[in-house]
Enzyme design. Structure first.
Site, mmCIF file in Angstrom:
data_model
loop_
_atom_site.group_PDB
_atom_site.id
_atom_site.type_symbol
_atom_site.label_atom_id
_atom_site.label_comp_id
_atom_site.label_asym_id
_atom_site.label_seq_id
_atom_site.Cartn_x
_atom_site.Cartn_y
_atom_site.Cartn_z
ATOM 1 C CG HIS A 164 -8.779 6.281 10.843
ATOM 2 N ND1 HIS A 164 -9.764 6.017 9.915
ATOM 3 C CD2 HIS A 164 -9.425 6.456 12.014
ATOM 4 C CE1 HIS A 164 -10.954 6.024 10.509
ATOM 5 N NE2 HIS A 164 -10.768 6.295 11.782
ATOM 6 C CG ASN A 193 -20.465 9.502 -1.328
ATOM 7 O OD1 ASN A 193 -20.474 8.783 -2.325
ATOM 8 N ND2 ASN A 193 -20.056 9.072 -0.141
ATOM 9 C CG ASP A 239 -4.350 8.889 0.933
ATOM 10 O OD1 ASP A 239 -5.419 8.524 0.402
ATOM 11 O OD2 ASP A 239 -4.158 10.048 1.349
ATOM 12 C CB ALA A 289 -14.188 14.378 -4.128
ATOM 13 N NE ARG A 326 -3.656 0.233 2.449
ATOM 14 C CZ ARG A 326 -4.287 0.599 3.573
ATOM 15 N NH1 ARG A 326 -4.289 -0.205 4.631
ATOM 16 N NH2 ARG A 326 -4.912 1.745 3.649
ATOM 17 N N GLY A 359 -16.531 11.912 0.496
ATOM 18 C CA GLY A 359 -15.962 10.601 0.162
ATOM 19 C C GLY A 359 -15.898 9.630 1.309
ATOM 20 C CB THR A 360 -16.597 9.296 4.615
ATOM 21 O OG1 THR A 360 -16.613 8.273 5.625
ATOM 22 C CG2 THR A 360 -17.548 10.416 5.005
ATOM 23 C CB SER A 361 -19.269 4.460 3.658
ATOM 24 O OG SER A 361 -18.317 4.116 4.669
HETATM 25 P P1 OAD Z 1 -15.377 3.626 2.392
HETATM 26 O O1 OAD Z 1 -14.713 2.746 1.402
HETATM 27 O O2 OAD Z 1 -16.210 3.036 3.488
HETATM 28 O O3 OAD Z 1 -16.367 4.654 1.626
HETATM 29 C C1 OAD Z 1 -15.884 5.348 0.511
HETATM 30 C C2 OAD Z 1 -16.957 6.342 0.133
HETATM 31 O O4 OAD Z 1 -16.430 7.132 -0.921
HETATM 32 C C3 OAD Z 1 -18.236 5.687 -0.379
HETATM 33 O O5 OAD Z 1 -19.354 6.316 0.224
HETATM 34 C C4 OAD Z 1 -18.203 5.987 -1.884
HETATM 35 O O6 OAD Z 1 -19.519 6.193 -2.411
HETATM 36 C C5 OAD Z 1 -17.428 7.281 -1.906
HETATM 37 N N1 OAD Z 1 -16.733 7.566 -3.172
HETATM 38 C C6 OAD Z 1 -16.270 6.698 -4.087
HETATM 39 N N2 OAD Z 1 -15.683 7.376 -5.103
HETATM 40 C C7 OAD Z 1 -15.753 8.705 -4.788
HETATM 41 C C8 OAD Z 1 -15.334 9.907 -5.413
HETATM 42 N N3 OAD Z 1 -14.694 9.899 -6.599
HETATM 43 N N4 OAD Z 1 -15.599 11.096 -4.799
HETATM 44 C C9 OAD Z 1 -16.250 11.125 -3.612
HETATM 45 N N5 OAD Z 1 -16.675 10.016 -2.954
HETATM 46 C C10 OAD Z 1 -16.425 8.823 -3.548
HETATM 47 O O7 OAD Z 1 -14.242 4.564 3.007
HETATM 48 P P2 OAD Z 1 -14.334 5.411 4.324
HETATM 49 O O8 OAD Z 1 -15.692 5.987 4.526
HETATM 50 O O9 OAD Z 1 -13.183 6.328 4.321
HETATM 51 O O10 OAD Z 1 -10.929 2.822 9.001
HETATM 52 O O11 OAD Z 1 -14.070 4.305 5.457
HETATM 53 C C11 OAD Z 1 -13.993 4.783 6.788
HETATM 54 C C12 OAD Z 1 -13.048 3.903 7.520
HETATM 55 O O12 OAD Z 1 -13.461 2.548 7.372
HETATM 56 C C13 OAD Z 1 -11.626 3.916 6.999
HETATM 57 O O13 OAD Z 1 -10.881 5.002 7.459
HETATM 58 C C14 OAD Z 1 -11.105 2.631 7.594
HETATM 59 C C15 OAD Z 1 -12.286 1.723 7.341
HETATM 60 O O14 OAD Z 1 -12.485 0.831 8.367
HETATM 61 C C16 OAD Z 1 -9.758 2.330 9.532
HETATM 62 O O15 OAD Z 1 -8.887 1.866 8.808
HETATM 63 C C17 OAD Z 1 -9.656 2.446 11.004
#
Ligand code: OAD
Length: 249
Positions: A125, A219, A110, A237, A76, A193-195
């Protein structure tokens, strides 16, 4: 990629941002998707396709097989090093320069926000480029990357590990406190960009909303936050955020 002007931005949101003194942003893996870095909800690629991050990014996975976890993070780190910040990262760095106070809270490890120029940041994180002793927790600046096996702490001999938060682990207290303070005090919170499913980060938009902030979701897909956000900018984004910056010009 569509022109930024093709993204409709509510004039009320533009007016609110124009009058804001303190804006915050909370980002997740989605903002790095356009830099070629898979999100957690995307399937893993290549050699690691058969692994779920939840099977690798945990203390028990590291205890069970430190070499596999160390190799996954080394892979990674290489992917991150060869990735570039995208227009979404750069738009947030531009927004930071526009407001008297701006805090960027990221769940990502990252380092692309820093490479895009963001400065006032909270890494909830951790950061994949940093490595720490798995026993003492102290960050180790350099390690023997070419030796066989998992490198060990030069002081105590315990395995080194990535300085990131794993599942089942607590977040850094100071980072979380700074993020919660920003969520409570900001006038506008951009959630990009977060779920919005992983806590405690996922609680920040609700804190902001409860304290009177305008919550904006960026999103391409709906999330549990969508119906709670005051504005939903449905798109990637890398297109939406530059459009937001253009609308403020
Ligand atoms: P996820 O993979 O859960 O969610 C990614 C989000 O980004 C989703 O809602 C997608 O719809 C959205 N997405 C995809 N492409 C995109 C784009 N081009 N522009 C904007 N949004 C886009 O990732 P996170 O929400 O970051 O924790 O996950 C949260 C945490 O879950 C991470 O930090 C990690 C994981 O467990 C740890 O590692 C502790």
């Amino acid at each position: 990629m569509s022109e930024p002007s093709a993204v409709p931005i509510d004039p009320k949101l533009v007016a609110a941002l124009r009058g804001a003194k303190f804006v915050a942003a909370l980002t997740g893996a989605g903002i790095s998707a356009e830099s070629g870095i898979a999100t957690f909800r995307d399937a893993q690629t290549g050699l690691w396709a058969r692994f779920d991050p939840r099977e690798l990014a945990t203390p028990s996975a590291f205890a069970r097989n430190p070499q596999r976890v160390w190799d996954w993070y080394a892979w990674r780190r290489e992917r991150v090093a060869s990735a570039e910040p995208n227009p979404g990262h750069r738009a947030l760095a531009a927004l930071e320069r526009r407001f008297p106070e701006f805090v960027l809270i990221t769940q990502n490890v990252d380092g692309l926000h820093q490479r895009a120029g963001s400065r006032n940041m909270v890494e909830l994180h951790g950061n994949i480029a940093r490595v720490k002793c798995s026993r003492e927790g102290t960050v180790v600046a350099r390690w023997d990357a070419c030796g066989e096996g998992v490198p060990r702490c030069p002081r105590c001999g315990a395995y080194l590990r990535p300085d990131v938060v794993w599942f089942e682990e607590m977040l850094p207290e100071d980072a979380l406190a700074t993020a919660e303070d920003a969520a409570r005090r900001c006038e506008v919170l951009l959630v990009v960009g977060t779920s919005a499913e992983v806590y405690p980060a996922a609680a920040l938009p609700e804190s902001a909303r409860a304290c009177g902030a305008i919550v904006v979701e960026v999103n391409p897909e709906a999330t549990p936050l969508s119906e709670r956000a005051h504005h939903v900018l449905r798109g990637p984004a890398g297109v939406v955020l530059p459009a937001l910056v253009s609308a403020l010009d």
